[in-house]
Design an enzyme around this catalytic site. Structure first.
Site, PDB file in Angstrom:
ATOM      1  N   GLY A 186     -25.708   1.782   3.257  1.00 21.42           N
ATOM      2  CA  GLY A 186     -24.885   2.463   2.260  1.00 21.42           C
ATOM      3  C   GLY A 186     -25.213   2.025   0.846  1.00 21.42           C
ATOM      4  N   LYS A 191       0.863  -1.188   0.000  1.00 22.86           N
ATOM      5  CA  LYS A 191       0.000   0.000   0.000  1.00 22.86           C
ATOM      6  C   LYS A 191       0.894   1.231   0.000  1.00 22.86           C
ATOM      7  CE  LYS A 191      -4.476   0.967   0.448  1.00 22.86           C
ATOM      8  NZ  LYS A 191      -5.648   0.243  -0.083  1.00 22.86           N
ATOM      9  N   GLY A 251     -23.927   3.224  -2.134  1.00 27.22           N
ATOM     10  CA  GLY A 251     -22.978   3.867  -3.041  1.00 27.22           C
ATOM     11  C   GLY A 251     -22.708   2.983  -4.244  1.00 27.22           C
ATOM     12  N   VAL A 259     -21.024   0.224  -4.591  1.00 20.49           N
ATOM     13  CA  VAL A 259     -21.243  -1.204  -4.382  1.00 20.49           C
ATOM     14  C   VAL A 259     -22.666  -1.470  -3.896  1.00 20.49           C
ATOM     15  CG1 VAL A 259     -20.476  -3.254  -3.140  1.00 20.49           C
ATOM     16  CG2 VAL A 259     -18.802  -1.531  -3.815  1.00 20.49           C
TER      17      VAL A 259
HETATM   18  P1  NAD Z   1     -19.204   4.835  -1.954  1.00 23.66           P
HETATM   19  O1  NAD Z   1     -18.520   6.002  -1.354  1.00 23.66           O
HETATM   20  O2  NAD Z   1     -19.579   4.845  -3.389  1.00 23.66           O
HETATM   21  O3  NAD Z   1     -20.548   4.517  -1.131  1.00 23.66           O
HETATM   22  C1  NAD Z   1     -20.671   4.626   0.247  1.00 23.66           C
HETATM   23  C2  NAD Z   1     -22.126   4.971   0.533  1.00 23.66           C
HETATM   24  O4  NAD Z   1     -22.337   4.932   1.941  1.00 23.66           O
HETATM   25  C3  NAD Z   1     -22.539   6.362   0.061  1.00 23.66           C
HETATM   26  O5  NAD Z   1     -23.777   6.288  -0.616  1.00 23.66           O
HETATM   27  C4  NAD Z   1     -22.649   7.157   1.361  1.00 23.66           C
HETATM   28  O6  NAD Z   1     -23.620   8.202   1.281  1.00 23.66           O
HETATM   29  C5  NAD Z   1     -23.085   6.066   2.317  1.00 23.66           C
HETATM   30  N1  NAD Z   1     -22.842   6.333   3.731  1.00 23.66           N
HETATM   31  C6  NAD Z   1     -21.805   6.997   4.301  1.00 23.66           C
HETATM   32  N2  NAD Z   1     -21.945   7.025   5.636  1.00 23.66           N
HETATM   33  C7  NAD Z   1     -23.075   6.346   5.915  1.00 23.66           C
HETATM   34  C8  NAD Z   1     -23.757   6.019   7.119  1.00 23.66           C
HETATM   35  N3  NAD Z   1     -23.317   6.415   8.314  1.00 23.66           N
HETATM   36  N4  NAD Z   1     -24.888   5.283   7.043  1.00 23.66           N
HETATM   37  C9  NAD Z   1     -25.377   4.896   5.844  1.00 23.66           C
HETATM   38  N5  NAD Z   1     -24.785   5.193   4.666  1.00 23.66           N
HETATM   39  C10 NAD Z   1     -23.646   5.911   4.708  1.00 23.66           C
HETATM   40  O7  NAD Z   1     -18.270   3.582  -1.612  1.00 23.66           O
HETATM   41  P2  NAD Z   1     -18.271   2.154  -2.331  1.00 23.66           P
HETATM   42  O8  NAD Z   1     -17.250   2.153  -3.404  1.00 23.66           O
HETATM   43  O9  NAD Z   1     -19.660   1.748  -2.612  1.00 23.66           O
HETATM   44  O10 NAD Z   1     -17.675   1.249  -1.161  1.00 23.66           O
HETATM   45  C11 NAD Z   1     -18.460   0.916  -0.025  1.00 23.66           C
HETATM   46  C12 NAD Z   1     -17.598   0.174   1.000  1.00 23.66           C
HETATM   47  O11 NAD Z   1     -17.056  -1.005   0.401  1.00 23.66           O
HETATM   48  C13 NAD Z   1     -16.386   0.982   1.490  1.00 23.66           C
HETATM   49  O12 NAD Z   1     -16.134   0.616   2.832  1.00 23.66           O
HETATM   50  C14 NAD Z   1     -15.252   0.484   0.610  1.00 23.66           C
HETATM   51  O13 NAD Z   1     -13.997   0.617   1.245  1.00 23.66           O
HETATM   52  C15 NAD Z   1     -15.626  -0.980   0.471  1.00 23.66           C
HETATM   53  N6  NAD Z   1     -15.090  -1.608  -0.744  1.00 23.66           N
HETATM   54  C16 NAD Z   1     -15.401  -1.122  -1.967  1.00 23.66           C
HETATM   55  C17 NAD Z   1     -14.900  -1.735  -3.110  1.00 23.66           C
HETATM   56  C18 NAD Z   1     -15.246  -1.229  -4.491  1.00 23.66           C
HETATM   57  O14 NAD Z   1     -15.014  -1.956  -5.469  1.00 23.66           O
HETATM   58  N7  NAD Z   1     -15.816  -0.045  -4.621  1.00 23.66           N
HETATM   59  C19 NAD Z   1     -14.060  -2.868  -2.996  1.00 23.66           C
HETATM   60  C20 NAD Z   1     -13.766  -3.366  -1.718  1.00 23.66           C
HETATM   61  C21 NAD Z   1     -14.286  -2.713  -0.590  1.00 23.66           C
END
Ligand code: NAD
Length: 342
Positions: A178, A79, A180, A182
């Site tokens: 959440g 990292k 977002g 994913v």
């Molecule tokens: P993102 O930022 O697109 O989505 C996160 C969502 O969570 C947003 O809609 C945000 O408004 C919401 N949120 C934030 N705080 C909140 C709360 N207190 N209660 C409810 N909702 C809340 O992120 P993402 O890319 O969808 O990733 C989501 C999680 O998965 C993260 O922890 C990320 O590290 C992990 N992750 C993502 C990937 C990937 O491919 N994107 C891969 C591995 C792990």
């Protein structure tokens, strides 16, 4: 001191980078390269000081070794962290200087985007090194989130099969925290599989969209952990399973995409004692790194799906090992990962 930080002595190499012209201050942590070059994203964050930054780099690079090994990828764990505010201090020169430092490692570390960095930043890294994944505009390069969501969906299938003895999601209720990149795609897939959804997000437009598109019930942000559902899927924040949330859980399975879901390792054991099956986060959310790794090595796009679907089998093995040895699924996953890289 830095040498006494947790996990420092388990790392193969830790590099401190400083570039006066661009103002870059970064740390590259290479945890393990036994399976192949260390791959892990580059995070940019306004760390209070270099010790805090190094602590984060060490923790995250170690986590990448475990994740990559469990996904069966031919890469190790590493990292990079840049000390700085991604909203105010980003420049192409900063990332080019990081690229130069990465290049000097001769391929032992391959970077990619992460929190605070973007494909455009990776393009600047690429000016000085080829050891970078997730570049803009190349065929097959794209958002890893749908692959992550697919892995989480099949991971939920493995978990309910193990915990409830059911082999379909039809009629089950999943609470998603959440919506977002994913979480929303996961909601779509679960809806298509016939599951009922309860959703929460700090952005009300996202929950509204899920209500309209998938008939999801909307929960408050506070109450989603206590939703009456077979499955709780954390897809927002880390440390969502903590001493105050654990007694509120009413689910039988915790399985979601968020990184570092357990505030402390011992909570894995506490979940087990509470009769709740936990799908270890770094196993179930590996779909994205599987896609990024395949793209970096120019493997055919159609090879990705099969590997992501294999997360289901890997989780089934984690659950069976935990049962057999009478240990938490977190510990079972760690031991399986360690056997794959050490
Ligand atoms: P993102 O930022 O697109 O989505 C996160 C969502 O969570 C947003 O809609 C945000 O408004 C919401 N949120 C934030 N705080 C909140 C709360 N207190 N209660 C409810 N909702 C809340 O992120 P993402 O890319 O969808 O990733 C989501 C999680 O998965 C993260 O922890 C990320 O590290 C992990 N992750 C993502 C990937 C990937 O491919 N994107 C891969 C591995 C792990």
């Amino acid at each position: 001191s830095l040498f006494e930080l947790p996990d420092f002595d388990q790392h193969e190499q830790v590099v401190f980078v400083s570039d006066r012209d661009s103002g870059l201050r970064a740390i590259i942590a290479i945890h393990h390269t036994g399976r192949g070059p260390a791959m892990g994203g580059c995070r940019m964050w306004p760390y209070a000081d270099s010790v805090t930054a190094a602590t984060d780099a060490l923790r995250l690079s170690r986590g990448m070794t475990y994740k990559n090994a469990m996904a069966g990828l031919p890469i190790g764990g590493g990292k990079a962290v840049i000390i700085g505010d991604s909203k105010t201090t980003k420049t192409p020169a900063l990332f080019a200087a990081l690229g130069k430092a990465i290049d000097q490692l001769g391929g032992r570390y391959i970077t990619a985007e992460d929190v605070g960095t973007s494909p455009a930043d990776m393009q600047s890294v690429h000016q000085r090194t080829r050891f970078v994944a997730g570049l803009e505009g190349e065929p097959g390069r794209g958002d890893p989130s749908p692959a992550t969501a697919l892995g989480v969906r099949v991971g939920i299938e493995a978990a309910v099969q193990h915990q409830l003895g059911v082999d379909r999601l039809q009629g089950l209720t999943v609470a998603i925290q959440g919506l977002g990149h994913v979480g929303f795609d996961l909601a779509r897939q679960l809806h298509e599989a016939g599951a009922r959804l309860i959703v929460a997000d700090i952005d009300p437009s996202r929950t509204q969209r899920a209500a309209e598109a998938f008939g999801a019930r909307i929960s408050s942000v506070d109450d989603i952990v206590a939703a009456e559902a077979e499955v709780f899927a954390p897809c927002a924040l880390g440390a969502v399973i903590n001493p105050s949330s654990l007694p509120r859980l009413r689910c039988q399975v915790v399985a979601g995409a968020a990184n570092n879901q357990l505030a402390t390792d011992d909570l894995g054991e506490q979940l087990r004692e509470a009769g709740i099956l936990y799908a270890p986060d770094y196993v179930i959310n590996a779909g994205g790194i599987i896609k990024v790794c395949a793209e970096y090595y120019r493997e055919p796009a159609d090879s990705v799906e099969g590997r992501v679907l294999a997360i289901k089998q890997t989780l089934a093995e984690v659950f069976a090992t935990a049962d057999r040895e009478g240990i938490s699924t977190r510990l079972a996953a760690d031991r399986m990962a360690e056997a794959r890289f050490s």
